[in-house]
Design a protein around this motif. Structure first.
Motif, PDB file in Angstrom:
ATOM      1  N   GLY A   1       0.839  -1.191   0.000  1.00  0.00           N
ATOM      2  CA  GLY A   1       0.000   0.000   0.000  1.00  0.00           C
ATOM      3  C   GLY A   1       0.877   1.245   0.000  1.00  0.00           C
ATOM      4  N   VAL A   2       0.369   2.306  -0.555  1.00  0.00           N
ATOM      5  CA  VAL A   2       1.052   3.600  -0.545  1.00  0.00           C
ATOM      6  C   VAL A   2       0.090   4.579   0.117  1.00  0.00           C
ATOM      7  CG1 VAL A   2       2.052   5.441  -1.947  1.00  0.00           C
ATOM      8  CG2 VAL A   2       2.288   3.052  -2.664  1.00  0.00           C
TER       9      VAL A   2
ATOM     10  N   GLU B   1       2.034  -1.058   4.951  1.00  0.00           N
ATOM     11  CA  GLU B   1       1.076  -2.141   4.745  1.00  0.00           C
ATOM     12  C   GLU B   1       1.424  -2.874   3.463  1.00  0.00           C
ATOM     13  OE1 GLU B   1      -2.872  -0.520   4.325  1.00  0.00           O
ATOM     14  OE2 GLU B   1      -2.208   0.983   2.898  1.00  0.00           O
ATOM     15  N   ALA B   2       1.123  -4.166   3.467  1.00  0.00           N
ATOM     16  CA  ALA B   2       1.415  -4.992   2.300  1.00  0.00           C
ATOM     17  C   ALA B   2       0.584  -6.267   2.357  1.00  0.00           C
ATOM     18  CB  ALA B   2       2.900  -5.337   2.239  1.00  0.00           C
TER      19      ALA B   2
ATOM     20  N   LEU C   1      -0.193  -5.007   8.700  1.00  0.00           N
ATOM     21  CA  LEU C   1       0.263  -3.689   9.126  1.00  0.00           C
ATOM     22  C   LEU C   1       1.735  -3.861   9.462  1.00  0.00           C
ATOM     23  CD1 LEU C   1      -0.564  -0.801   9.856  1.00  0.00           C
ATOM     24  CD2 LEU C   1      -1.064  -1.627  12.160  1.00  0.00           C
ATOM     25  N   LEU C   2       2.580  -3.024   8.887  1.00  0.00           N
ATOM     26  CA  LEU C   2       4.024  -3.207   8.992  1.00  0.00           C
ATOM     27  C   LEU C   2       4.689  -2.092   9.788  1.00  0.00           C
ATOM     28  CD1 LEU C   2       4.614  -3.884   5.195  1.00  0.00           C
ATOM     29  CD2 LEU C   2       4.258  -5.603   6.985  1.00  0.00           C
ATOM     30  N   PRO C   3       5.825  -2.398  10.407  1.00  0.00           N
ATOM     31  CA  PRO C   3       6.629  -1.352  11.035  1.00  0.00           C
ATOM     32  C   PRO C   3       7.596  -0.762  10.001  1.00  0.00           C
ATOM     33  CG  PRO C   3       7.545  -3.479  11.572  1.00  0.00           C
ATOM     34  CD  PRO C   3       6.302  -3.734  10.742  1.00  0.00           C
ATOM     35  N   GLY C   4       7.083  -0.452   8.818  1.00  0.00           N
ATOM     36  CA  GLY C   4       7.909  -0.011   7.702  1.00  0.00           C
ATOM     37  C   GLY C   4       8.443  -1.211   6.955  1.00  0.00           C
ATOM     38  N   GLY C   5       9.044  -0.953   5.797  1.00  0.00           N
ATOM     39  CA  GLY C   5       9.682  -2.011   5.046  1.00  0.00           C
ATOM     40  C   GLY C   5       8.874  -2.634   3.936  1.00  0.00           C
TER      41      GLY C   5
ATOM     42  N   GLU D   1      -5.985  -5.923  -3.726  1.00  0.00           N
ATOM     43  CA  GLU D   1      -6.960  -5.179  -2.918  1.00  0.00           C
ATOM     44  C   GLU D   1      -6.671  -5.309  -1.419  1.00  0.00           C
ATOM     45  OE1 GLU D   1      -8.359  -5.968  -6.872  1.00  0.00           O
ATOM     46  OE2 GLU D   1      -7.780  -7.421  -5.323  1.00  0.00           O
ATOM     47  N   ALA D   2      -6.203  -6.487  -1.013  1.00  0.00           N
ATOM     48  CA  ALA D   2      -5.944  -6.733   0.401  1.00  0.00           C
ATOM     49  C   ALA D   2      -4.773  -5.901   0.939  1.00  0.00           C
ATOM     50  CB  ALA D   2      -5.670  -8.222   0.639  1.00  0.00           C
ATOM     51  N   ALA D   3      -3.886  -5.466   0.062  1.00  0.00           N
ATOM     52  CA  ALA D   3      -2.713  -4.704   0.510  1.00  0.00           C
ATOM     53  C   ALA D   3      -3.093  -3.392   1.194  1.00  0.00           C
ATOM     54  CB  ALA D   3      -1.779  -4.415  -0.670  1.00  0.00           C
ATOM     55  N   CYS D   4      -4.264  -2.860   0.883  1.00  0.00           N
ATOM     56  CA  CYS D   4      -4.656  -1.572   1.476  1.00  0.00           C
ATOM     57  C   CYS D   4      -5.573  -1.726   2.686  1.00  0.00           C
ATOM     58  CB  CYS D   4      -5.294  -0.668   0.431  1.00  0.00           C
ATOM     59  SG  CYS D   4      -6.915  -1.212  -0.110  1.00  0.00           S
ATOM     60  N   LEU D   5      -5.856  -2.943   3.103  1.00  0.00           N
ATOM     61  CA  LEU D   5      -6.767  -3.135   4.243  1.00  0.00           C
ATOM     62  C   LEU D   5      -6.191  -2.689   5.603  1.00  0.00           C
ATOM     63  CD1 LEU D   5      -8.423  -6.587   3.498  1.00  0.00           C
ATOM     64  CD2 LEU D   5      -9.469  -4.323   3.358  1.00  0.00           C
ATOM     65  N   PRO D   6      -4.975  -3.055   5.964  1.00  0.00           N
ATOM     66  CA  PRO D   6      -4.517  -2.821   7.334  1.00  0.00           C
ATOM     67  C   PRO D   6      -4.385  -1.352   7.729  1.00  0.00           C
ATOM     68  CG  PRO D   6      -3.189  -4.501   6.277  1.00  0.00           C
ATOM     69  CD  PRO D   6      -4.040  -3.896   5.215  1.00  0.00           C
ATOM     70  N   GLU D   7      -3.944  -0.483   6.837  1.00  0.00           N
ATOM     71  CA  GLU D   7      -3.710   0.926   7.182  1.00  0.00           C
ATOM     72  C   GLU D   7      -4.720   1.845   6.519  1.00  0.00           C
ATOM     73  OE1 GLU D   7      -1.702   4.397   8.693  1.00  0.00           O
ATOM     74  OE2 GLU D   7      -1.433   2.310   9.251  1.00  0.00           O
ATOM     75  N   THR D   8      -4.821   1.777   5.214  1.00  0.00           N
ATOM     76  CA  THR D   8      -5.643   2.715   4.467  1.00  0.00           C
ATOM     77  C   THR D   8      -7.133   2.507   4.692  1.00  0.00           C
ATOM     78  OG1 THR D   8      -3.925   2.903   2.808  1.00  0.00           O
ATOM     79  CG2 THR D   8      -6.114   3.637   2.175  1.00  0.00           C
TER      80      THR D   8
END
Length: 128
Positions: free
Chosen positions: A42-43, A68-69, A92-96, A120-127
């Motif tokens: 995610g961006v 997020e990824a 949800l990532l601590p960066g990277g 589509e799932a890449a944007c779920l945790p943060e965005t």
């Protein structure tokens, strides 16, 4: 899996042109972590702020952008019992996340919802 991976790092504060491809070691999972082979990242706003020099990642977080990824678990660290290699997750990532592989706490991983693709799932945790 090789010992190195491609990633994108921030070379200095600025616009998108400060993002540069680099080669880094593949991360190793610490206790309670998994390593994910990133399919999609995610961006979002924190990534843009980090790139612009207006957000510093916490000292223990990766210096690479990407909060997020989605992808596939490839390595499971000690103390992880609810995920295994091959599981499709978003996290949800601590960066990277702007890398081929990323380590993250297993507790930050979510299963990819049925019927939803990794993109589509890449944007779920943060965005989302």
């Amino acid at each position: 899996m090789t010992g190195t991976m491609n990633a994108v790092e921030i070379t200095e504060a600025g616009g998108p042109d400060v993002l540069k491809p680099v080669t880094r070691p593949v991360p190793e999972p610490r206790h309670g972590e998994v390593v994910i082979k990133v399919a999609w990242a995610g961006v979002n706003r924190p990534d843009a702020l980090q790139r612009a020099g207006m957000y510093a990642p916490p000292p223990t977080a990766s210096d690479l952008p990407g909060l997020e990824a989605s992808g596939e678990v490839v390595t499971v660290g000690a103390g992880v019992s609810d995920l295994k290699a091959g599981d499709k997750v978003c996290a949800l990532l601590p960066g990277g996340g702007y890398a081929e592989y990323v380590a993250t706490p297993a507790a930050h991983c979510l299963p990819v919802p049925e019927g939803m693709g990794l993109k589509e799932a890449a944007c779920l945790p943060e965005t989302f």
